[in-house]
Design a protein around this motif. Structure first.
Motif, mmCIF file in Angstrom:
data_model
loop_
_atom_site.group_PDB
_atom_site.id
_atom_site.type_symbol
_atom_site.label_atom_id
_atom_site.label_comp_id
_atom_site.label_asym_id
_atom_site.label_seq_id
_atom_site.Cartn_x
_atom_site.Cartn_y
_atom_site.Cartn_z
ATOM 1 N N HIS A 155 0.828 -1.208 0.000
ATOM 2 C CA HIS A 155 0.000 0.000 0.000
ATOM 3 C C HIS A 155 0.860 1.254 0.000
ATOM 4 O O HIS A 155 0.502 2.260 -0.612
ATOM 5 C CB HIS A 155 -0.924 -0.013 1.220
ATOM 6 N N LEU A 156 1.964 1.189 0.697
ATOM 7 C CA LEU A 156 2.881 2.322 0.750
ATOM 8 C C LEU A 156 3.789 2.243 -0.476
ATOM 9 O O LEU A 156 4.767 1.504 -0.496
ATOM 10 C CB LEU A 156 3.705 2.273 2.038
ATOM 11 N N THR A 157 3.467 3.014 -1.505
ATOM 12 C CA THR A 157 4.209 2.928 -2.764
ATOM 13 C C THR A 157 5.510 3.702 -2.704
ATOM 14 O O THR A 157 6.547 3.227 -3.178
ATOM 15 C CB THR A 157 3.337 3.462 -3.917
ATOM 16 N N LEU A 158 5.470 4.877 -2.123
ATOM 17 C CA LEU A 158 6.654 5.744 -2.084
ATOM 18 C C LEU A 158 6.911 6.163 -0.646
ATOM 19 O O LEU A 158 5.997 6.587 0.061
ATOM 20 C CB LEU A 158 6.440 6.974 -2.962
ATOM 21 N N TYR A 159 8.162 6.061 -0.243
ATOM 22 C CA TYR A 159 8.521 6.370 1.142
ATOM 23 C C TYR A 159 9.850 7.114 1.144
ATOM 24 O O TYR A 159 10.723 6.888 0.302
ATOM 25 C CB TYR A 159 8.629 5.071 1.953
ATOM 26 N N LEU A 174 15.660 10.678 11.379
ATOM 27 C CA LEU A 174 15.080 11.831 12.068
ATOM 28 C C LEU A 174 13.566 11.852 11.949
ATOM 29 O O LEU A 174 12.862 12.167 12.907
ATOM 30 C CB LEU A 174 15.653 13.131 11.487
ATOM 31 N N ASP A 175 13.058 11.527 10.759
ATOM 32 C CA ASP A 175 11.605 11.468 10.561
ATOM 33 C C ASP A 175 11.306 10.692 9.293
ATOM 34 O O ASP A 175 12.167 10.483 8.437
ATOM 35 C CB ASP A 175 10.977 12.874 10.499
ATOM 36 N N ASP A 176 10.064 10.241 9.204
ATOM 37 C CA ASP A 176 9.593 9.483 8.049
ATOM 38 C C ASP A 176 8.649 10.356 7.235
ATOM 39 O O ASP A 176 7.875 11.137 7.794
ATOM 40 C CB ASP A 176 8.863 8.221 8.501
ATOM 41 N N ARG A 177 8.675 10.179 5.913
ATOM 42 C CA ARG A 177 7.798 10.923 5.013
ATOM 43 C C ARG A 177 7.003 9.935 4.168
ATOM 44 O O ARG A 177 7.575 9.172 3.388
ATOM 45 C CB ARG A 177 8.616 11.850 4.110
ATOM 46 N N ALA A 178 5.684 9.949 4.357
ATOM 47 C CA ALA A 178 4.825 9.032 3.613
ATOM 48 C C ALA A 178 3.629 9.736 2.998
ATOM 49 O O ALA A 178 2.840 9.117 2.284
ATOM 50 C CB ALA A 178 4.332 7.917 4.543
ATOM 51 N N GLN A 179 3.467 11.021 3.270
ATOM 52 C CA GLN A 179 2.335 11.786 2.744
ATOM 53 C C GLN A 179 2.453 11.940 1.225
ATOM 54 O O GLN A 179 1.706 11.354 0.464
ATOM 55 C CB GLN A 179 2.305 13.156 3.440
ATOM 56 N N ALA A 180 3.389 12.758 0.792
ATOM 57 C CA ALA A 180 3.688 12.954 -0.627
ATOM 58 C C ALA A 180 5.167 13.315 -0.693
ATOM 59 O O ALA A 180 5.517 14.474 -0.915
ATOM 60 C CB ALA A 180 2.820 14.051 -1.225
ATOM 61 N N PRO A 181 6.059 12.348 -0.468
ATOM 62 C CA PRO A 181 7.484 12.651 -0.312
ATOM 63 C C PRO A 181 8.063 13.397 -1.510
ATOM 64 O O PRO A 181 7.901 12.961 -2.655
ATOM 65 C CB PRO A 181 8.122 11.262 -0.172
ATOM 66 N N SER A 182 8.705 14.505 -1.254
ATOM 67 C CA SER A 182 9.289 15.302 -2.327
ATOM 68 C C SER A 182 10.804 15.228 -2.254
ATOM 69 O O SER A 182 11.380 14.909 -1.216
ATOM 70 C CB SER A 182 8.829 16.752 -2.213
ATOM 71 N N GLY A 183 11.448 15.530 -3.380
ATOM 72 C CA GLY A 183 12.897 15.597 -3.419
ATOM 73 C C GLY A 183 13.560 14.680 -4.420
ATOM 74 O O GLY A 183 14.698 14.930 -4.823
#
Length: 857
Positions: A155-159, A174-183
């Motif tokens: 379900h988690l396609t991009l992390y 430091l932190d996790d990004r699962a909303q709409a990871p940018s960069g």
């Protein structure tokens, strides 16, 4: 601490000053640099500071010309800022990267299982492994999404995860990004630029490539499609050009071959999501969203949102569209989860975390809350709900009054806060002011689902603080980005993100649908471009006549200048200007002419039209080739530097800048003419150009030639009109006679072989309108076809000699004025009809675009 007296042209490790008590990426021990860093710094040392500075400037030039920007919220003066790249990358050995990669893959698997449970059976809550307040008190938990996850493997396609190395050399999350990871797009662009500015060093260092990650990215999105798995339609949902990372949205859309859309480009009908395009509705299979999940469906989630698609969540429930990442995945960004991940790793995977999180205490538990309150001076306090107004604070930097206030807030709502260990990030070399100096750094890594596993980007986006001893590395706060080089034991083989066909196999070409929003912007790019071009040519003619008037003191020259000044106001629409002004302004027009060139806040000026042109072009950044965008950047940058920001510019200097502007416009026009396929995008762009050229030509002719002038003045006015329309040379070649009104009208109105004539514009418009995709009736013409046919017919039926018959009472060429007036009305009606027929997308509030709290870089 090592020697700090660094010679200007030496970057050897012996001159690099580390900080006491802080781990540095270059050193394995106190006095020994890592071998690969030693080799890299030796290569820089042989280059010298001047050459490295030249490479840094070259990198910035490439980034600027490629349109690599990020937007700064709240900065009304300079919303779009250029992306900054340090030429010294972060180097990571292959052995160390293997451990980091395994830790990221494990973490992605774990977070995927947590997401599945929270929106599924919720066993973690039932068994007490997660406190209810931690989940239900977080804004990322979207109750309507419970039960909406589809039956798929991942379900988690991009992390994404932000990593930093602590004082003892261990990597921490430091932190996790699962909303709409940018960069990831910025990381790819950084790599592209670095291979150009340091090609020899890059090749000799044997760096692992990034293309394998993006190939897995495309495959991962295709795998989650519910329909058309062989060739799903994938779109990237963006908040729009005012969003912080809009460049990346457009860049990834172009690189991966996806359609870039805004919420207004999509609609829900019959349980499916559809793309509104010029050729009709197109079914959408996968949405890669860069809009925060709570904004994605105003019907069931945030009702004030103008960025989403009403009814989207119901389509998800029916299994008719896949979204990456799923709606509700922002719950995984709750920093309080970090405190529970070790226990959850043992529960789900029967493993310890391979990449530990920074030490975190959730204040929703009594013992942890008391610990945070007692040690607030040494901790970082974070609200669990991240927003523009809610930021982490360093307890040790607060005053006594601020600490008391913060403690009261924690006691009032303890479940809303966490305390985290203040980690001293490691430092790494950065090229600052011609010297190599240590700066604190954070590495953002990227992971994508690939079948039953996860693929990690072999690199990432490294960011360093601009100032020494500063731990804030975000671009919003002035941080600088770096490329990340993961070293390989042997050179990586090139990997294409595209599927390779069988030898000599023909593949059917795909014509990407053009959204109504993109069509609208293309249409206005063409219109704004013609406004700039017409005003530039006319202003240039005015300046030449003004110079002649000052030089020769001739009364006829002065009368012609006054006609042209009034014409400039009427054509540009910059009223009152030279219309009904006092005689003094006509005698000394310099300040008004400078205002018409420089004032970006005044509607109709050159600067305002250039800004509108660039804004419309930037809104469809994904549609332009790199060379075409570079020409857009050149037009804007040179005009800003030489005219808008030049307080000492005078009328004489303006002439040269106008010549340069014309050259830039011609470059853009040539590139689009030579590089764009003759499909819907080209038809819309050129239709906008033709329509605006027709309207501005009519305005020019009405203002200059619709009234009779004395013979001597008439001759000068006619010549000025021919010069302003770039038609004097063709007139002289064609007629070889004294300039006469009937012949000028014949050339500029009726000659279909002349690209600047009105007849040519109408003929091109007629052809384009007939070729535009739409639902056609076999029995009658469309409204736009009728209007252009009427305009074209009226023009072709006119008689030039009748047009030059003057009304003796008022000196007006009545038939000419009537023709041009009627033509203006028809063309404005045509513009409205085209807009109604093709641009029926919803208008999104700029305030909403600015306030979308997307993942900050």
């Amino acid at each position: 601490m090592r020697n700090t007296s660094s010679p200007a042209n030496e970057f050897g490790t012996q001159y690099y000053a580390t900080q006491l008590g802080i781990y540095d990426e270059m050193y394995a021990s106190e006095n020994k640099a890592l071998p690969y860093w030693e080799r890299f710094m030796s290569a820089l040392d042989s280059m010298g500071s001047e050459k490295l500075e030249a490479r840094r400037k070259e990198a910035q030039r490439l980034l600027r010309e490629n349109g690599v920007t990020y937007n700064v919220y709240g900065d009304s003066q300079n919303l779009t800022r250029p992306w900054r790249l340090d030429p010294v990358p972060l180097l990571i050995s292959s052995e160390e990267w293997t451990a980091i990669e395994a830790g990221l893959q494990q973490r992605a698997v774990l977070l995927n299982l947590i997401l599945k449970d929270i929106y599924g059976e919720q066993n973690l809550l039932k068994k007490g492994l997660l406190p209810a307040e931690l989940i239900f008190g977080h804004e990322g938990f979207l109750r309507p999404c419970v039960g909406a996850l589809q039956n798929q493997q991942q379900h988690l396609t991009l992390y994404s995860a932000n990593l930093a190395r602590g004082p003892k050399g261990r990597m921490w999350v430091l932190d996790d990004r699962a909303q709409a990871p940018s960069g990831s797009g910025y990381a790819l662009e950084n790599r592209t630029v670095m291979t150009r500015v340091l090609p020899d060093i890059f090749r000799e260092t044997q760096v692992r490539r990034l293309s394998g990650f993006f190939k897995a990215f495309r495959k991962g999105l295709a795998d989650i499609a519910m329909h058309n798995k062989e060739d799903p339609r994938i779109v990237i949902l963006t908040p729009g050009p005012l969003n912080e990372t809009y460049f990346e949205h457009a860049y990834l859309a172009a690189y991966l071959g996806f359609t870039l859309v805004q919420g207004g480009d999509l609609t829900v009908r019959d349980g499916r999501v559809w793309l509104k395009s010029l050729s009709g509705l197109q079914a959408v299979d996968v949405i890669l969203r860069r809009v925060d999940d709570s904004f994605c469906d105003p019907l069931e989630l945030r009702s004030i949102s103008q960025l989403g698609i009403a009814g989207l969540l119901e389509v998800v429930r029916r299994g008719n569209v896949a979204i990456a990442n799923p709606l509700g995945s922002s719950i995984l960004e709750n920093p309080a989860l970090l405190a529970f991940l070790p226990r959850l790793a043992r529960y789900f995977l029967n493993e310890e975390l391979k990449l530990p999180s920074v030490a975190t205490w959730w204040c929703g538990q009594r013992r942890e809350r008391d610990f945070v309150l007692q040690n607030i001076d040494s901790l970082v306090i974070k609200p669990i709900n991240r927003s523009q107004d809610n930021h982490a604070v360093f307890g040790g930097l607060l005053s006594s009054k601020e600490k008391e206030q913060l403690c009261r807030q924690i006691l009032a709502k303890p479940h809303n806060f966490v305390g985290q260990e203040h980690v001293s990030f490691s430092t790494l070399p950065a090229f600052i002011d011609h010297h190599i100096e240590p700066r604190n750094a954070v590495l953002r890594t990227f992971v994508v689902a690939n079948g039953d596993d996860y693929t990690v980007m072999s690199g990432g986006l490294t960011r360093v603080a601009r100032r020494k001893d500063n731990f804030v590395v975000s671009n919003q706060a002035g941080g600088i980005s770096k490329d990340t080089w993961v070293l390989a034991a042997k050179p990586d083989k090139p990997v294409s993100i595209w599927t390779e066909p069988k030898r000599n196999q023909l593949i059917e070409a795909v014509i990407e649908p053009l959204t109504s929003r993109a069509a609208d912007n293309l249409f206005w790019v063409g219109r704004h471009l013609e406004r700039v071009k017409t005003s530039t040519r006319l202003l240039r003619t005015v300046l030449r006549k003004h110079r002649e008037t000052l030089e020769f003191k001739d009364e006829i020259d002065n009368e012609c200048l006054q006609v042209l000044l009034r014409t400039l106001t009427q054509v540009s629409g910059t009223y009152p200007g030279f219309i009904k002004c006092d005689a003094q302004l006509l005698k000394t027009p310099q300040q008004e002419l400078l205002s018409l060139a420089k004032d970006g806040q005044r509607k109709g000026t050159l600067s305002a039209n250039i800004q509108a042109f660039v804004q419309a072009a930037f809104s469809i950044r994904d549609l332009w080739s790199q060379d075409t965008w570079r020409s857009v950047d050149n037009i804007q940058r040179r005009w800003q530097q030489r005219v808008m920001n030049n307080n000492e510019m005078n009328i004489e200097q303006l002439q040269n800048h106008l010549d340069d502007l014309i050259t830039g416009i011609v470059a853009f026009t040539g590139l689009t003419s030579e590089s764009m396929t003759r499909e819907s995008a080209w038809l819309m762009l050129d239709s906008g150009r033709r329509l605006e050229r027709a309207l501005t030509l009519i305005a020019l002719l009405r203002s200059t030639l619709a009234s009779r002038h004395a013979d001597a003045l008439q001759s000068q006015v006619l010549e000025a009109v021919l010069v302003s329309t770039d038609s004097l040379t063709i007139y002289q070649r064609r007629y070889r006679s004294y300039i006469q009104l009937p012949l000028v009208l014949e050339l500029l109105l009726l000659d279909e072989s002349h690209p600047r004539s009105l007849a040519y514009q109408l003929a091109q418009l007629s052809t384009h309108i007939s070729a535009l995709p739409r639902t056609k009736s076999t029995r009658q013409l469309s409204a736009e076809e009728r209007l252009i046919l009427q305009a074209y017919t009226d023009l072709r039926l006119c008689n030039v000699l009748e047009l030059t018959q003057v009304n003796e009472e008022d000196g007006i060429y009545v038939h000419l004025e009537r023709l041009l007036s009627n033509m203006t009305d028809l063309l404005w009606r045509l513009a409205d009809v085209i807009a109604d027929a093709y641009f029926s997308h919803s208008q999104t509030s700029q305030l909403m675009l600015l306030n979308t709290p997307e993942d900050e870089l």
